[in-house]
Write a protein that holds these residues in place. Sequence first.
Motif, PDB file in Angstrom:
ATOM      1  N   VAL A   1      16.445  -5.600  12.882  1.00  0.00           N
ATOM      2  CA  VAL A   1      15.870  -7.099  12.400  1.00  0.00           C
ATOM      3  C   VAL A   1      15.388  -7.637  13.657  1.00  0.00           C
ATOM      4  N   PRO A   2      13.856  -7.577  13.719  1.00  0.00           N
ATOM      5  CA  PRO A   2      13.212  -8.097  15.136  1.00  0.00           C
ATOM      6  C   PRO A   2      13.697  -9.615  15.342  1.00  0.00           C
ATOM      7  N   LEU A   3      13.428  -9.695  16.859  1.00  0.00           N
ATOM      8  CA  LEU A   3      13.850 -11.163  17.393  1.00  0.00           C
ATOM      9  C   LEU A   3      12.729 -12.094  17.142  1.00  0.00           C
ATOM     10  N   ASP A   4      11.645 -11.798  16.638  1.00  0.00           N
ATOM     11  CA  ASP A   4      10.667 -12.823  16.398  1.00  0.00           C
ATOM     12  C   ASP A   4      10.994 -14.324  16.028  1.00  0.00           C
ATOM     13  N   GLY A   5      11.776 -14.293  14.736  1.00  0.00           N
ATOM     14  CA  GLY A   5      12.229 -15.511  14.419  1.00  0.00           C
ATOM     15  C   GLY A   5      13.011 -16.275  15.339  1.00  0.00           C
ATOM     16  N   PHE A   6      13.960 -15.668  16.220  1.00  0.00           N
ATOM     17  CA  PHE A   6      14.763 -16.338  17.100  1.00  0.00           C
ATOM     18  C   PHE A   6      13.709 -16.992  18.265  1.00  0.00           C
ATOM     19  N   TRP A   7      12.664 -16.327  18.604  1.00  0.00           N
ATOM     20  CA  TRP A   7      11.958 -16.691  19.548  1.00  0.00           C
ATOM     21  C   TRP A   7      11.052 -17.809  19.206  1.00  0.00           C
ATOM     22  N   GLN A   8      10.459 -17.523  17.856  1.00  0.00           N
ATOM     23  CA  GLN A   8       9.616 -18.760  17.167  1.00  0.00           C
ATOM     24  C   GLN A   8      10.386 -20.169  17.144  1.00  0.00           C
ATOM     25  N   ARG A   9      11.727 -19.905  16.667  1.00  0.00           N
ATOM     26  CA  ARG A   9      12.508 -21.272  16.469  1.00  0.00           C
ATOM     27  C   ARG A   9      12.895 -21.850  17.916  1.00  0.00           C
TER      28      ARG A   9
ATOM     29  N   GLU B   1       5.260 -18.576  20.889  1.00  0.00           N
ATOM     30  CA  GLU B   1       4.087 -18.315  20.150  1.00  0.00           C
ATOM     31  C   GLU B   1       3.862 -16.936  20.492  1.00  0.00           C
ATOM     32  N   LYS B   2       3.716 -16.028  19.581  1.00  0.00           N
ATOM     33  CA  LYS B   2       3.273 -14.578  20.000  1.00  0.00           C
ATOM     34  C   LYS B   2       1.676 -14.582  20.194  1.00  0.00           C
ATOM     35  N   ARG B   3       1.228 -14.169  21.385  1.00  0.00           N
ATOM     36  CA  ARG B   3      -0.241 -14.040  21.824  1.00  0.00           C
ATOM     37  C   ARG B   3      -0.693 -12.529  21.909  1.00  0.00           C
ATOM     38  N   PRO B   4      -1.271 -12.092  20.896  1.00  0.00           N
ATOM     39  CA  PRO B   4      -1.585 -10.905  21.024  1.00  0.00           C
ATOM     40  C   PRO B   4      -2.892 -10.670  21.874  1.00  0.00           C
ATOM     41  N   GLU B   5      -3.465 -11.664  22.288  1.00  0.00           N
ATOM     42  CA  GLU B   5      -4.670 -11.294  23.273  1.00  0.00           C
ATOM     43  C   GLU B   5      -3.860 -11.217  24.643  1.00  0.00           C
TER      44      GLU B   5
ATOM     45  N   ALA C   1       9.662  14.210  28.013  1.00  0.00           N
ATOM     46  CA  ALA C   1       9.752  14.918  29.191  1.00  0.00           C
ATOM     47  C   ALA C   1       9.327  14.147  30.287  1.00  0.00           C
ATOM     48  N   GLN C   2       8.194  13.383  30.081  1.00  0.00           N
ATOM     49  CA  GLN C   2       7.749  12.231  31.003  1.00  0.00           C
ATOM     50  C   GLN C   2       7.469  10.799  30.384  1.00  0.00           C
ATOM     51  N   GLU C   3       7.142   9.993  31.525  1.00  0.00           N
ATOM     52  CA  GLU C   3       6.813   8.655  31.009  1.00  0.00           C
ATOM     53  C   GLU C   3       5.402   8.704  30.287  1.00  0.00           C
ATOM     54  N   SER C   4       5.440   7.762  29.309  1.00  0.00           N
ATOM     55  CA  SER C   4       4.327   7.287  28.708  1.00  0.00           C
ATOM     56  C   SER C   4       3.906   6.087  28.672  1.00  0.00           C
ATOM     57  N   PRO C   5       2.796   5.450  28.323  1.00  0.00           N
ATOM     58  CA  PRO C   5       2.562   3.811  28.391  1.00  0.00           C
ATOM     59  C   PRO C   5       3.025   3.457  26.882  1.00  0.00           C
ATOM     60  N   LYS C   6       3.614   2.208  27.197  1.00  0.00           N
ATOM     61  CA  LYS C   6       4.225   1.388  25.894  1.00  0.00           C
ATOM     62  C   LYS C   6       3.425   0.158  25.895  1.00  0.00           C
ATOM     63  N   PRO C   7       3.008  -0.263  24.834  1.00  0.00           N
ATOM     64  CA  PRO C   7       2.304  -1.724  24.710  1.00  0.00           C
ATOM     65  C   PRO C   7       3.366  -2.697  24.636  1.00  0.00           C
ATOM     66  N   MET C   8       3.108  -3.797  25.428  1.00  0.00           N
ATOM     67  CA  MET C   8       3.831  -5.054  25.416  1.00  0.00           C
ATOM     68  C   MET C   8       2.936  -6.051  25.252  1.00  0.00           C
ATOM     69  N   THR C   9       3.526  -7.047  24.417  1.00  0.00           N
ATOM     70  CA  THR C   9       2.909  -8.220  23.901  1.00  0.00           C
ATOM     71  C   THR C   9       3.485  -9.681  24.268  1.00  0.00           C
ATOM     72  N   PHE C  10       2.938 -10.563  24.981  1.00  0.00           N
ATOM     73  CA  PHE C  10       3.357 -11.680  25.541  1.00  0.00           C
ATOM     74  C   PHE C  10       3.729 -13.024  24.550  1.00  0.00           C
ATOM     75  N   TRP C  11       4.730 -13.470  24.756  1.00  0.00           N
ATOM     76  CA  TRP C  11       5.135 -14.702  23.902  1.00  0.00           C
ATOM     77  C   TRP C  11       5.240 -15.822  25.081  1.00  0.00           C
ATOM     78  N   VAL C  12       4.570 -17.048  24.650  1.00  0.00           N
ATOM     79  CA  VAL C  12       4.438 -18.277  25.559  1.00  0.00           C
ATOM     80  C   VAL C  12       5.057 -19.428  24.968  1.00  0.00           C
ATOM     81  N   ARG C  13       5.298 -20.329  25.912  1.00  0.00           N
ATOM     82  CA  ARG C  13       5.893 -21.528  25.340  1.00  0.00           C
ATOM     83  C   ARG C  13       5.775 -22.555  26.655  1.00  0.00           C
ATOM     84  N   ARG C  14       4.973 -24.011  26.121  1.00  0.00           N
ATOM     85  CA  ARG C  14       4.784 -24.932  26.933  1.00  0.00           C
ATOM     86  C   ARG C  14       6.302 -25.662  27.202  1.00  0.00           C
ATOM     87  N   LEU C  15       6.592 -25.894  28.509  1.00  0.00           N
ATOM     88  CA  LEU C  15       7.892 -26.277  28.765  1.00  0.00           C
ATOM     89  C   LEU C  15       7.646 -27.981  28.774  1.00  0.00           C
TER      90      LEU C  15
END
Length: 193
Positions: A150-158, A162-166, A179-193
């Motif tokens: 179960v992804p943690l998206d719901g916890f983060w949204q609560r 906000e997930k920011r694909p850009e 056998a060796q490293e490979s690139p993994k895509p990462m997406t940011f989540w942002v919140r105003r404090l």
Amino acid sequence: MRTEVLIGEQLAPHLNALAELRITVFREWPYLYDGERRYEEAYLRKFLACPESIMVLAWDGDRVVGASSGLPLAAEDAALRRPFEDEGWDVAQLFYCGESVLLSEYRGRGLGRVFFDEREAHARRLGYSWICFAGVRRPAEHPRRPAAYVPLDGFWQRRGYEKRPELSTEFSWRDLDEAQESPKPMTFWVRRL
């Protein structure tokens, strides 16, 4: 169970335990990270060097069973700053939450809330306007994805994130079956404090 907040150099006595914890937890889905102790200890030293960093530790007796980190985004790697800079964000106003790692047998006890509460409160005390973190993106059909995951998206949204694909980046590491490293895509989540 107890939690402890450490700032900057206060983390020094716990580097070995944290390196082992990161290697253990990040072997699991979705990271599948085949970690190396030398890399982990070098990675953790940036928190020692930054007086505005935070590390929240979860303890069971004298054993560290969880940890959650944060530091100003301006103190992070260029690969983490660049997506925000490219989109016109003021990086000086962003606090970055690094990992939250917790041994599986301690999950579901509310420590995730404590980890976020402490890091958000720390960022507010320091005067940051925004807080963010990055999560790895894995395909839904990945062969190592657990059937019951179960992804943690719901916890983060609560929590108001906000997930920011850009806002995305890549990090390379070696998966358990690589056998060796490979690139993994990462997406940011942002919140105003």
